[in-house]
Design an enzyme around this catalytic site. Structure first.
Site, PDB file in Angstrom:
ATOM      1  N   LYS A 170       0.791  -1.230   0.000  1.00 22.28           N
ATOM      2  CA  LYS A 170       0.000   0.000   0.000  1.00 22.28           C
ATOM      3  C   LYS A 170       0.826   1.283   0.000  1.00 22.28           C
ATOM      4  O   LYS A 170       0.371   2.337   0.466  1.00 22.28           O
ATOM      5  CB  LYS A 170      -0.980   0.046   1.196  1.00 22.28           C
ATOM      6  N   THR A 171       2.015   1.195  -0.526  1.00 21.43           N
ATOM      7  CA  THR A 171       2.832   2.413  -0.574  1.00 21.43           C
ATOM      8  C   THR A 171       2.982   2.923  -2.010  1.00 21.43           C
ATOM      9  O   THR A 171       3.726   3.865  -2.256  1.00 21.43           O
ATOM     10  CB  THR A 171       4.231   2.146   0.016  1.00 21.43           C
ATOM     11  N   GLY A 172       2.324   2.238  -2.958  1.00 22.53           N
ATOM     12  CA  GLY A 172       2.446   2.626  -4.369  1.00 22.53           C
ATOM     13  C   GLY A 172       3.300   1.638  -5.151  1.00 22.53           C
ATOM     14  O   GLY A 172       3.830   1.952  -6.219  1.00 22.53           O
ATOM     15  N   THR A 173       3.407   0.428  -4.638  1.00 24.89           N
ATOM     16  CA  THR A 173       4.287  -0.567  -5.285  1.00 24.89           C
ATOM     17  C   THR A 173       3.770  -0.961  -6.676  1.00 24.89           C
ATOM     18  O   THR A 173       4.573  -1.222  -7.575  1.00 24.89           O
ATOM     19  CB  THR A 173       4.425  -1.832  -4.407  1.00 24.89           C
ATOM     20  N   THR A 174       2.451  -1.002  -6.858  1.00 21.53           N
ATOM     21  CA  THR A 174       1.928  -1.400  -8.174  1.00 21.53           C
ATOM     22  C   THR A 174       2.219  -0.321  -9.204  1.00 21.53           C
ATOM     23  O   THR A 174       2.543  -0.621 -10.358  1.00 21.53           O
ATOM     24  CB  THR A 174       0.408  -1.668  -8.099  1.00 21.53           C
TER      25      THR A 174
ATOM     26  N   TYR B 275     -12.268   6.271  -0.156  1.00 20.70           N
ATOM     27  CA  TYR B 275     -12.824   5.926   1.163  1.00 20.70           C
ATOM     28  C   TYR B 275     -12.809   7.184   2.040  1.00 20.70           C
ATOM     29  O   TYR B 275     -12.032   8.115   1.777  1.00 20.70           O
ATOM     30  CB  TYR B 275     -12.075   4.763   1.832  1.00 20.70           C
TER      31      TYR B 275
HETATM   32  P1  A3P Z   1      -5.059   3.627  -2.127  1.00 18.27           P
HETATM   33  O1  A3P Z   1      -5.760   2.720  -3.064  1.00 18.27           O
HETATM   34  O2  A3P Z   1      -5.372   3.324  -0.714  1.00 18.27           O
HETATM   35  O3  A3P Z   1      -5.222   5.068  -2.459  1.00 18.27           O
HETATM   36  P2  A3P Z   1       0.087  -0.696  -3.631  1.00 18.27           P
HETATM   37  O4  A3P Z   1       0.169  -0.708  -5.106  1.00 18.27           O
HETATM   38  O5  A3P Z   1       1.429  -0.826  -2.998  1.00 18.27           O
HETATM   39  O6  A3P Z   1      -0.925  -1.617  -3.089  1.00 18.27           O
HETATM   40  O7  A3P Z   1      -0.346   0.743  -3.222  1.00 18.27           O
HETATM   41  C1  A3P Z   1      -1.602   1.241  -3.577  1.00 18.27           C
HETATM   42  C2  A3P Z   1      -1.543   2.723  -3.348  1.00 18.27           C
HETATM   43  O8  A3P Z   1      -0.705   3.307  -4.294  1.00 18.27           O
HETATM   44  C3  A3P Z   1      -2.846   3.398  -3.540  1.00 18.27           C
HETATM   45  O9  A3P Z   1      -3.497   3.399  -2.285  1.00 18.27           O
HETATM   46  C4  A3P Z   1      -2.471   4.766  -4.018  1.00 18.27           C
HETATM   47  O10 A3P Z   1      -2.683   5.751  -3.066  1.00 18.27           O
HETATM   48  C5  A3P Z   1      -0.994   4.675  -4.321  1.00 18.27           C
HETATM   49  N1  A3P Z   1      -0.562   5.195  -5.614  1.00 18.27           N
HETATM   50  C6  A3P Z   1       0.575   5.866  -5.839  1.00 18.27           C
HETATM   51  N2  A3P Z   1       0.698   6.187  -7.129  1.00 18.27           N
HETATM   52  C7  A3P Z   1      -0.381   5.709  -7.765  1.00 18.27           C
HETATM   53  C8  A3P Z   1      -0.801   5.714  -9.106  1.00 18.27           C
HETATM   54  N3  A3P Z   1      -0.074   6.313 -10.051  1.00 18.27           N
HETATM   55  N4  A3P Z   1      -1.957   5.146  -9.405  1.00 18.27           N
HETATM   56  C9  A3P Z   1      -2.701   4.555  -8.451  1.00 18.27           C
HETATM   57  N5  A3P Z   1      -2.339   4.494  -7.147  1.00 18.27           N
HETATM   58  C10 A3P Z   1      -1.189   5.076  -6.803  1.00 18.27           C
END
Ligand code: A3P
Length: 912
Positions: free
Chosen positions: A645-649, A868
């Site tokens: 949940k830090t933006g890894t995707t 949310y």
């Molecule tokens: P939220 O969905 O809670 O906002 P991960 O990929 O590690 O699970 O992290 C998901 C989080 O990446 C998302 O949390 C979002 O805030 C963040 N994020 C950062 N850059 C993003 C992007 N370009 N597109 C979508 N989410 C992004």
């Protein structure tokens, strides 16, 4: 009458005797003087006889030549068919006799020395505290290596200004203290000395000290503060032990070690005080110096200052001191650091039919093996040789050796047996399980034909191939054909250093460490032993082989057929070392079958069950036994480790857009994440992991990577990654920890996690240790990863900071181009990719997204950037306070590592 006519009767006589030509043929050939081909042998024979006749003198000469030639031909034939029938060597015999044959009872070290009442407690698993002069001092290293070899935990402290913490929650951390140089203890500053002495007295823990060599010779110098005197630079001989000394437990006072002790710089001790009791003694090499035995190691029983000590006048280069040191540690820790005295030894003969002609066993060798087995069983209960077999080579020697093979089978019931491959081929060369199965089946069929048992559950592989590095097909075939449950190898984690060899369990097959005994297929004759016979003798008499058995509760040795023919070196070696062990140690030697050994091993060392997979390309021996279809280029060069949940995707997606970067194939269960280094997938082995990565022609120029966000906080992950990908680069992202926790909670709800659906965020973050288990688990998973500093420090225990990149997740979100540019530089990726043209902010999504070829934006799915309600102020405050101490450490860590401190961290710290 011509000369030829004169000889006719002679010819006739001979041909009759030899039966080679009928007299008819002879007469025919003689009479007709024919040149027909059938008469040619007759003519040759006739000429030979003519040559042999003549004057008496010359005929005698010629007959001698014939006889000598015949002898040479016959000897040559015998030599070719069986060289040993002529050159049978006399195998060496183990003649060692121990002068002390009285049975001894090893000391019990569990009681406090001299009945001192103990009120304080040590930890359950205390360590040794080892004070060294420098990080790399030779003697300090030797002590540490000895502790490692015996799996005794220790902490090294370079002697300096401060002492490490000695207690933890009022329990003593150290069961014994060791000074590689006792003089450094004597000159310790008063404060530290008092602290250390107080600990030693209170916890009734003792000290080992080594007296260092001196350039100057001192005679009768008093040791500062003790009623003990030393004399340095002594050359000694004929070492003995004081059998009455209570330190002796593993070590047995067996004999006098006649001859020179190594070195000329021993320190000896003298004293009148009753606190001291000699442990080891020797006499000076200089004749008439004194008739008295001199004390070379001494026990201080603590009557003088309440502290027990064992002091050595010479270091661990003398083999006996290694044993005495282990006993000293055991005695001084009141048995807390004692090793078991049980030792299991198993000798494999791998394999009993594979060996060159002339090096194999004859019937006499088989008889000698049986006789040796009987003698050894008197010394080691249960002793039995464990014979591996590859049927293809049965009876492939000289005739007398083939009889030896038969003799082995006539004695099947006297040995243990284990099946090998059919033709000793290396399993990693087989790509399919079926092919491996079929060769194993051939061997199994051979076993059935000759009545060899097939149910030992044990096998080994030629040259360790397939066992480690693991070739899954071998494990499959072993299970199917032989129901193998235990094997052994020298290769895990590496052949050298031997003291680090360990076991592991893979797919329910126990892999035990195997030890080397110095005998290989080419060590056939004692006089040809590499380096000379003395090398083998040294190994047996206190050296490597002897110490291997002392330090390893379970030793499986590999020997070869050729070590049992000719000089029968294995018989000599094992009989000798066992006699020497019986003389100098109180060890209970035993032999049990391999399956029992495996069970005992993992009962003793349960921590070793889980393997740590290494990189086969970093060990030449491993690469040689790794399938050619497998390549290290198929392993990732960098990892995005999370946390979740830090933006890894987003980072994963942006990296995958780079033309020089390739990610893993998706997993059917965990989608884009492989999740190998944490959880259960790790047990599937590296073949499984590598299948997730493409291996194209130009893959070496590709930067393979994978992203698994749960790696970040996985307890075992850094160690495992270090094992397989030691030079990989690591990328982590940090965002405000409270924000991360909240995002994670909503992620769990979105995935219909029952607990997350049943409890509010407030419930989760305020759950106490009394809360129901699922709630506690959810709380931990929610809050733990946000303790960033703790987890980063764990990664830094295994990786240098130059291999780790810490990204501010807020920057990644708001300014991804800058972040990606910096990351490309950190990863040293070529060509440079211009993200400006490929990322664009999407107002609707509220995030940066990929620009497609059609100039549209492609954003991450609904699961990323969720909507949310915001956290309540109460929750925010709760979490800010919760993470405050962790954030303080994080700020320090980032500063230390030269990272700019993120704005959110400064704000969090300012407001808490
Ligand atoms: P939220 O969905 O809670 O906002 P991960 O990929 O590690 O699970 O992290 C998901 C989080 O990446 C998302 O949390 C979002 O805030 C963040 N994020 C950062 N850059 C993003 C992007 N370009 N597109 C979508 N989410 C992004």
């Amino acid at each position: 009458m011509s000369g030829r006519e004169k000889n006719y009767p002679l010819i006739g006589k001979d041909t009759e005797a030899g039966g080679e030509w009928s007299s008819d043929t002879a007469l025919l050939c003689a009479a007709a003087e024919t040149s027909s081909p059938s008469c040619r042998p007759w003519r040759l024979w006739q000429r030979t006889l003519l040559w042999l006749s003549g004057s008496r003198k010359s005929s005698l000469k010629r007959w001698t030549t014939v006889v000598v030639t015949l002898i040479l031909i016959i000897s040559g034939y015998l030599l070719l068919t069986s060289p040993r029938s002529i050159l049978q060597p006399v195998p060496p015999e183990s003649v060692f006799r121990c002068s002390n044959t009285k049975s001894t009872v090893p000391s019990e070290h569990k009681r406090s020395p001299e009945g001192v009442a103990v009120t304080t407690q040590l930890r359950i698993d205390p360590k040794v505290l080892l004070f060294t002069e420098t990080q790399h001092s030779r003697r300090g290293r030797a002590i540490a290596e000895l502790l490692v070899a015996n799996k005794i935990k220790y902490k090294i402290e370079v002697i300096g200004k401060s002492l490490p913490l000695l207690t933890n929650l009022s329990k003593g951390k150290y069961g014994a203290v060791v000074f590689e140089n006792f003089e450094r203890y004597l000159v310790m500053d008063t404060w530290n000395r008092e602290l250390l002495d107080k600990y030693l007295v209170e916890y009734n823990v003792g000290m080992v000290g080594f007296l260092p060599p001196h350039e100057e010779t001192v005679v009768g110098a008093k040791i500062k503060g003790f009623p003990l005197y030393v004399h340095t630079n002594m050359a000694l001989e004929n070492v003995t032990l004081n059998a009455e000394n209570p330190v002796l437990r593993l070590t047995r006072s067996g004999d006098t070690l006649w001859g020179e002790a190594p070195g000329t710089d021993w320190t000896i001790f003298s004293t009148n005080h009753s606190t001291y009791e000699a442990l080891e003694l020797a006499v000076p090499r200089v004749p008439h110096y004194t008739k008295e035995k001199l004390i070379t190691a001494v026990l201080d029983k603590g009557k003088y200052d309440g502290i027990c000590r064992v002091l050595f006048g010479y270091d661990l280069k003398f083999w006996l001191h290694n044993l005495l040191f282990l006993d000293a540690i055991s005695y001084l820790s009141r048995g807390k650091l004692s090793l078991s005295l049980d030792r299991y030894i198993l000798v494999d003969i791998d394999d009993i039919f594979v060996g060159h002609k002339g090096t194999r066993m004859t019937v006499e060798d088989v008889e000698a093996l049986l006789a040796a087995q009987k003698r050894l069983r008197d010394l080691v209960p249960g002793w039995r040789f464990n014979l591996g077999f590859s049927g293809k080579y049965f009876k492939s020697g000289y005739p007398d050796e083939n009889l030896g093979d038969e003799a082995l089978l006539q004695n099947v019931e006297h040995f243990w047996w284990f099946g090998h491959m059919w033709g000793h081929t290396q399993p990693h060369k087989f790509n399919s399980t079926e092919a491996l199965e079929s060769v194993m089946q051939m061997n199994k069929q051979f076993a059935k034909t000759y009545g060899i048992p097939t149910d030992s559950g044990y096998s080994v592989a030629p040259h360790h191939s397939g066992v480690y590095p693991v070739h899954e097909q071998l494990y499959d075939a072993w299970k199917k054909v032989w129901n193998i449950r235990v094997t052994s190898t020298e290769e895990y984690p590496h052949l050298r250093p031997a003291r680090l060899r360990r076991g592991f369990i893979h797919r329910k097959i126990m892999v035990l460490p195997r030890q080397t005994c110095g005998l290989y297929t080419h060590t056939v004759f004692i006089d040809k032993f590499p380096g000379g016979r003395q090398v083998l003798e040294k190994s047996i008499h206190g050296g490597e082989l002897f110490q291997t058995i002392v330090y390893n509760p379970i030793s499986i040795f590999m020997t070869h057929l050729s070590n049992y023919g000719n000089d029968r070196l294995a018989i000599y070696t094992f009989e000798s070392v066992i006699k020497f062990l019986k003389c100098w140690t109180n060890l209970n030697l035993m032999t049990v079958p391999p399956l029992q050994l495996g069970e005992k091993y993992f009962h003793m060392f349960p921590d070793e069950e889980e393997p740590i997979w290494g990189n086969p390309c970093l060990d030449r021996r491993h690469r040689d036994i790794w399938a050619t279809s497998k390549m290290c280029e198929q392993l990732p060069k960098f990892l995005v480790i999370g946390p979740q949940k830090t933006g890894t995707t987003a980072l994963y997606t942006f990296l995958s857009m780079h033309p020089a970067i390739s990610s893993n194939y998706p997993s059917p269960e965990t989608f884009e994440e492989v999740q190998f280094f944490n959880g259960r997938n790790y047990a599937k082995g590296i073949d499984w992991y590598m299948k997730f990565f493409p291996l194209s022609q130009n893959s070496s120029s590709k930067y393979l990577f994978e992203k698994s966000a749960t790696y970040f906080d996985g307890e075992l992950v850094p160690r495992r990654v270090k094992g397989l990908l030691p030079s990989s680069r690591l990328v982590t992202i940090i965002i405000p920890p409270s924000k991360r926790a909240y995002s994670w909670y909503h992620h769990m709800r979105a995935h219909n996690d029952i607990t997350a659906l049943n409890y509010s965020f407030n419930d989760v973050i305020t759950a106490t240790d009394k809360a129901p288990r699922p709630l506690r688990d959810l709380r931990n998973k929610c809050l733990n990863p946000g303790m960033y500093a703790k987890h980063i420090e764990r990664w830094l225990d295994y990786f240098p900071s130059t291999q780790l990149s810490i990204i501010d997740g807020e920057s990644l979100r708001n300014n991804p181009v800058d972040v990606m540019n910096r990351l490309q530089r950190f990863l040293k990726i070529r060509p440079f990719f211009n993200y400006t043209e490929h990322l664009r902010f999407d107002k609707k999504k509220g995030f940066f997204c990929q620009v497609t070829e059609e100039d549209k934006t492609k954003c991450l799915g609904r699961g990323k950037g969720r909507q949310y309600p915001p956290m309540t102020e109460v929750e925010e405050k709760l979490l800010r306070d919760y993470y405050q101490p962790h954030n303080v450490v994080l700020e320090k860590l980032l500063t230390r590592l030269n990272y700019p401190v993120p704005v959110w961290l400064l704000e969090d710290l300012a407001s808490s």
